[in-house]
Design an enzyme around this catalytic site. Structure first.
Site, PDB file in Angstrom:
ATOM      1  CG  ASP A  67      -0.331  -0.107   2.532  1.00  9.04           C
ATOM      2  OD1 ASP A  67       0.907  -0.182   2.603  1.00  9.04           O
ATOM      3  OD2 ASP A  67      -1.081  -0.131   3.530  1.00  9.04           O
ATOM      4  CB  SER A  68       4.559   1.709  -0.060  1.00  6.28           C
ATOM      5  OG  SER A  68       4.785   0.556  -0.862  1.00  6.28           O
ATOM      6  CG  ASP A 106       0.553  -4.169   2.028  1.00  7.68           C
ATOM      7  OD1 ASP A 106       0.834  -5.192   2.671  1.00  7.68           O
ATOM      8  OD2 ASP A 106       1.289  -3.169   1.975  1.00  7.68           O
ATOM      9  CE  LYS A 136       3.056  -5.976   3.910  1.00  2.00           C
ATOM     10  NZ  LYS A 136       2.664  -4.928   4.903  1.00  2.00           N
ATOM     11  CD  GLU A 138       0.528  -1.606   8.276  1.00  5.74           C
ATOM     12  OE1 GLU A 138       0.189  -0.872   9.230  1.00  5.74           O
ATOM     13  OE2 GLU A 138       1.017  -1.152   7.221  1.00  5.74           O
ATOM     14  CD  GLU A 205       7.926  -0.433   7.762  1.00  7.11           C
ATOM     15  OE1 GLU A 205       8.131   0.692   7.264  1.00  7.11           O
ATOM     16  OE2 GLU A 205       6.911  -1.113   7.504  1.00  7.11           O
TER      17      GLU A 205
END
Length: 290
Positions: A67-68, A106, A136, A138, A205
């Site tokens: 999602d970056s 993501d 993925k 978080e 991270e």
């Protein structure tokens, strides 16, 4: 990547023809860590387009449609505004452009936190729309139930602990995590919870190195570091950061190239030739047949 090419008749572009190779699978990625050791570290880079995937695929074990892309592609201030549609479209392009790597996508902010059922619905949508192999998400212990729910229903999950960009508003910024004993214990505990829930890999991270190493040793799943430690079971970087597309990058980024200068210099050369009318030349124009 194969050195042979096939012509796309609709665009007249030559696309590299993939060398025959079976795509890696989630179980094979998971199995790279044996008895707590990963002899050959896992290589992961971000990819957002089909062409980017073609160029990176042969060198990676995993391609992450992160999602970056909100910041890198769309110029957004954070990952928070990224949508399901963005993620699905870019993930589909990366799947089409790759043949070897496991493609992980993501889950965007707000698409999985409410409940395991919400997470399953959106994860299934992403995988069906894109053809990606895994999602993925978080979060650590708070997401363990969701990870187990998805895993038991056929959706492989990569976890993400430490500095979690989607939680930037709660964390108060992008600072390294794990400097206090309480925070360090939480990071290791989060990694263990995700591991026990069935995550096939865990991104660590922005974590101080001793804690990243401790977390890596504490779990059976491979860990993938970014701003963590070379002792993690693999590494990931945002490709554009690694290639030198941006002047400012996080301190954990090593710039392996200076693509920004190449692009700028090439555009300047093109602009100069347009303005002095040396482009297009005879080789770039259609002349009457003699």
């Amino acid at each position: 990547m194969s050195t042979t090419f096939q012509i796309d008749t609709s665009t007249s572009r030559a696309n590299p023809t993939p060398a025959p190779m079976k795509r890696l699978t989630v179980p094979r990625i998971r199995a790279r860590k044996k008895d707590g050791v990963t002899e050959e570290p896992l290589v992961m880079l971000t990819a957002y387009t089909a062409r980017q995937a073609q160029l990176l695929d042969a060198h990676c074990d995993l391609l992450l449609v992160g999602d970056s892309l909100g910041q890198v592609i769309y110029g957004l201030p954070s990952t928070i505004p990224v949508t399901m549609e963005m993620m699905a479209n870019h993930a589909a392009a990366v799947v089409r452009g790759s043949y070897h790597s496991v493609v992980v996508v993501d889950m965007p902010f707000g698409s999985y936190e409410q409940s395991p059922e919400q997470a399953f619905e959106n994860a299934a949508t992403l995988l069906k729309a894109s053809g990606a192999a895994a999602v993925k998400l978080e979060g650590g212990e708070a997401m363990a139930e969701t990870v187990a729910f998805l895993n038991s229903r056929g959706i492989p999950v990569m976890g993400h602990v430490g500095l979690t960009p989607q939680a930037v508003n709660v964390l108060g910024g992008y600072m390294a995590r794990g400097r206090s004993d309480t925070e360090a214990d939480k990071i290791v505990g989060d990694a263990k919870a995700l591991d026990e829930a069935g995550a096939f890999a865990i991104v660590i991270e922005g974590v101080v190195e001793p804690i990243a190493i401790e977390a890596t040793k504490a779990v059976t799943a491979p860990t993938i570091g970014i701003g963590a430690s070379a002792q993690c079971d693999g590494q990931v970087l945002v490709t554009e950061d690694m290639l030198g597309m941006f002047e400012r990058v996080p301190r954990f980024v090593k710039k392996y190239g200076d693509i920004a200068t190449v692009i700028s210099d090439t555009a300047a050369q093109y602009a100069g030739e347009v303005r002095d009318r040396s482009f297009p030349g005879e080789e770039q124009t259609y002349q009457p047949k003699k």
